[in-house]
Design an enzyme around this catalytic site. Structure first.
Site, PDB file in Angstrom:
ATOM      1  N   ASN A   7       0.869  -1.173   0.000  1.00 52.87           N
ATOM      2  CA  ASN A   7       0.000   0.000   0.000  1.00 52.87           C
ATOM      3  C   ASN A   7       0.907   1.225   0.000  1.00 52.87           C
ATOM      4  OD1 ASN A   7      -1.743   2.064   0.543  1.00 52.87           O
ATOM      5  ND2 ASN A   7      -2.634   1.137   2.381  1.00 52.87           N
ATOM      6  N   ARG A  91      -2.578  -1.970  -3.464  1.00 51.95           N
ATOM      7  CA  ARG A  91      -3.775  -1.181  -3.251  1.00 51.95           C
ATOM      8  C   ARG A  91      -3.722   0.000  -4.230  1.00 51.95           C
ATOM      9  NH1 ARG A  91      -4.690   3.562   0.970  1.00 51.95           N
ATOM     10  NH2 ARG A  91      -6.901   3.889   0.559  1.00 51.95           N
ATOM     11  N   HIS A 180     -12.574   3.364   0.701  1.00 48.63           N
ATOM     12  CA  HIS A 180     -12.536   2.263   1.686  1.00 48.63           C
ATOM     13  C   HIS A 180     -13.257   1.010   1.175  1.00 48.63           C
ATOM     14  CE1 HIS A 180     -12.438   5.596   4.990  1.00 48.63           C
ATOM     15  NE2 HIS A 180     -11.207   5.203   4.737  1.00 48.63           N
ATOM     16  N   GLY A 208     -12.510   5.647  11.136  1.00 49.70           N
ATOM     17  CA  GLY A 208     -11.094   5.740  11.491  1.00 49.70           C
ATOM     18  C   GLY A 208     -10.686   7.192  11.448  1.00 49.70           C
ATOM     19  N   ARG A 239     -10.865  16.012   8.135  1.00 54.93           N
ATOM     20  CA  ARG A 239     -11.673  16.416   6.970  1.00 54.93           C
ATOM     21  C   ARG A 239     -13.043  16.888   7.421  1.00 54.93           C
ATOM     22  NH1 ARG A 239     -10.593  10.938   4.398  1.00 54.93           N
ATOM     23  NH2 ARG A 239      -8.435  11.089   3.703  1.00 54.93           N
ATOM     24  N   ASN A 333     -12.502   0.151  18.280  1.00 56.87           N
ATOM     25  CA  ASN A 333     -11.928   0.355  19.617  1.00 56.87           C
ATOM     26  C   ASN A 333     -12.715   1.232  20.576  1.00 56.87           C
ATOM     27  OD1 ASN A 333      -9.443  -1.151  19.276  1.00 56.87           O
ATOM     28  ND2 ASN A 333      -8.963   0.378  17.727  1.00 56.87           N
ATOM     29  N   GLU A 382      -8.019  -5.170   5.269  1.00 54.35           N
ATOM     30  CA  GLU A 382      -7.905  -4.865   3.836  1.00 54.35           C
ATOM     31  C   GLU A 382      -6.779  -5.661   3.193  1.00 54.35           C
ATOM     32  OE1 GLU A 382      -8.143  -0.776   5.428  1.00 54.35           O
ATOM     33  OE2 GLU A 382      -8.628  -0.232   3.363  1.00 54.35           O
TER      34      GLU A 382
HETATM   35  P1  ADP Z   1      -6.703   5.326   9.271  1.00 54.92           P
HETATM   36  O1  ADP Z   1      -7.893   5.972   8.648  1.00 54.92           O
HETATM   37  O2  ADP Z   1      -5.516   6.230   9.373  1.00 54.92           O
HETATM   38  O3  ADP Z   1      -6.407   3.923   8.775  1.00 54.92           O
HETATM   39  P2  ADP Z   1      -7.499   4.002  11.720  1.00 54.92           P
HETATM   40  O4  ADP Z   1      -8.574   3.154  11.187  1.00 54.92           O
HETATM   41  O5  ADP Z   1      -6.261   3.363  12.224  1.00 54.92           O
HETATM   42  O6  ADP Z   1      -7.143   5.186  10.779  1.00 54.92           O
HETATM   43  O7  ADP Z   1      -8.128   4.848  12.937  1.00 54.92           O
HETATM   44  C1  ADP Z   1      -7.397   5.798  13.620  1.00 54.92           C
HETATM   45  C2  ADP Z   1      -8.295   6.416  14.670  1.00 54.92           C
HETATM   46  O8  ADP Z   1      -8.731   5.384  15.587  1.00 54.92           O
HETATM   47  C3  ADP Z   1      -7.611   7.478  15.514  1.00 54.92           C
HETATM   48  O9  ADP Z   1      -8.374   8.647  15.554  1.00 54.92           O
HETATM   49  C4  ADP Z   1      -7.567   6.852  16.878  1.00 54.92           C
HETATM   50  O10 ADP Z   1      -7.735   7.805  17.866  1.00 54.92           O
HETATM   51  C5  ADP Z   1      -8.737   5.931  16.875  1.00 54.92           C
HETATM   52  N1  ADP Z   1      -8.600   4.935  17.940  1.00 54.92           N
HETATM   53  C6  ADP Z   1      -7.690   3.955  18.025  1.00 54.92           C
HETATM   54  N2  ADP Z   1      -7.821   3.303  19.226  1.00 54.92           N
HETATM   55  C7  ADP Z   1      -8.829   3.910  19.887  1.00 54.92           C
HETATM   56  C8  ADP Z   1      -9.449   3.741  21.174  1.00 54.92           C
HETATM   57  N3  ADP Z   1      -9.041   2.787  22.006  1.00 54.92           N
HETATM   58  N4  ADP Z   1     -10.450   4.561  21.496  1.00 54.92           N
HETATM   59  C9  ADP Z   1     -10.862   5.524  20.678  1.00 54.92           C
HETATM   60  N5  ADP Z   1     -10.317   5.751  19.465  1.00 54.92           N
HETATM   61  C10 ADP Z   1      -9.322   4.967  19.077  1.00 54.92           C
END
Ligand code: ADP
Length: 395
Positions: A7, A91, A180, A208, A239, A333, A382
């Protein structure tokens, strides 16, 4: 079969070696700051210590060479020889209307990916660089392109045509493409497997840093919140998501901003970062809100409200909905964010089980038994999806 999944971003490159028979990740890692100073490779071989290699990495070819060297290194390698890599999957961000599924990369496919550079000016060129560099280093290894947009090519015009003069769709291909797609496809597929239903009706919430919501009817994407670019939809880390388009000329005039500066403001300085003034990271916002920071709380409330409204809107496109699935960093999460979103859907009889929901990062049903629609958490993958497509086409 061992597949190298790549990627490529403009200054970074993520990779994994996946054994598609066992779905095991043999090694994964990240090259950062390609073409900038302090570039490095972070390499994580399965079952061994993480390795960080600092080096001058002027371009993607050097980056991929470093990855390949690490994979066969006598101390931390996971392969005897590079011949073990039977195929590589890349990707690719935008494949326009043309690429409705993954393809074997040949000259024609490369030309196609180039054609869609105007739709993803930052991403497709980086993806192409990654493909060309891999091709140079592994000329005999079949390569496959897996597009973020393919899954959404099943949308009907009613959901992808913008309400601007139709000629601009014809002239410049301006329409909704979504993003996505590989994640939405994986999560929809897993949801179908978990619930034991083939033609699944599910609303997938990929939440995310960037977030998008997709309505999946009988396994196919019928609507999605991201647009011609990933700027549309719900508020995100940085964004803006949807705003009144008239704000753009208004603010541009007031602040004397160029189109480029406006684009930067909406993509990099807005979203929950812009609202809170604190961070784009949801963990920081949850901490700040818990300590009483009103703007962090407002940012989280707006996010939850945006996502719930999209779900509500998409429910109008189904006669029958099986599931709502949460995925990606926040969706997997943040139990509190899932709870806040699902609580807004009470009018439709959708109910979260607070105890079941009190966990992170696991595949699980988190709705109550009497909920009208099942609510699930499905960690996305992915890379596995890319590897599986790659094997399928390379065979
Ligand atoms: P990307 O779009 O960069 O792939 P991710 O899917 O990894 O992003 O998501 C990143 C986001 O997930 C961040 O804003 C991070 O704060 C959030 N995140 C990760 N772990 C937790 C958690 N335990 N609680 C709340 N938010 C979380």
């Amino acid at each position: 079969m061992k597949v190298l999944v790549i990627n490529c971003g403009s200054s970074s490159l993520k990779f994994q070696i996946i054994d598609t028979e066992t779905e095991e990740v043999k090694a994964k890692g990240l090259v950062e700051r390609i073409g900038i100073d302090n570039s490095r490779l972070k390499y994580e071989p399965a079952g061994m210590d993480e390795v960080e290699i600092f080096n001058d990495i002027p371009d993607h070819k050097v980056a991929i060479k470093m990855v390949l060297d690490a994979l066969v290194d006598e101390n931390h390698g996971v392969l005897e020889s590079l011949d073990e890599i039977e195929a590589a999957g890349h990707r690719v961000v935008n494949g326009g209307e043309e690429f409705n599924k993954s393809v074997l990369i040949n000259d024609e496919a490369l030309e196609g990916i180039k054609r869609y550079i105007p739709l993803a000016p930052l991403h497709n060129p980086a993806n192409i660089e990654g493909i060309l560099a891999t091709k140079e280093l592994m000329p005999n290894t079949p390569m496959v392109a897996v597009f973020d947009t393919s899954f959404h090519t099943t949308m009907e015009p009613v959901n992808y045509i913008y309400s601007i003069p139709y000629e601009y769709y014809e002239k410049y291909n301006i329409r909704r493409y979504g993003a996505h797609g590989t994640s939405h496809r994986y999560v929809a597929m897993r949801t179908a497997e978990i619930l034991g239903k083939k033609d699944i009706n599910v609303i997938v919430c990929h939440l995310g840093n960037g977030s998008s919501i997709t309505a999946v009817k009988e396994g196919k994407s019928i609507d999605t919140s991201m647009g011609m670019t990933p700027l549309e939809g719900v508020t995100m880390g940085t964004r803006s998501g949807n705003i009144d388009p008239a704000i753009i000329p208004f603010l541009g005039q007031k602040e004397n901003l160029s189109y480029e500066e406006m684009d930067n403001l909406l993509n990099k300085k807005s979203g929950v970062l812009g609202i809170s003034g604190i961070s784009s990271d949801f963990r920081d916002l949850e901490d700040a809100a818990a300590k009483g920071n009103e703007r962090a709380k407002l940012a989280l409330d707006i996010f939850a409200s945006d996502v719930a409204k999209y779900i509500g809107m998409y429910m109008t496109e189904f006669e029958d909905l099986d599931a709502i699935a949460f995925t990606a960093g926040v969706g997997e999460n943040s139990a509190s964010m899932r709870e806040a979103i699902v609580e807004k859907l009470a009018i439709a009889g959708i109910k979260i089980d607070k105890q079941e929901n009190d966990m992170r990062g696991k595949e699980k049903i988190v709705s109550t038994d009497d909920s009208s629609v099942k609510v699930l958490v499905v960690p996305t993958n992915e890379e596995l999806m890319i590897a599986l497509d790659t094997v399928e086409l390379a065979k």
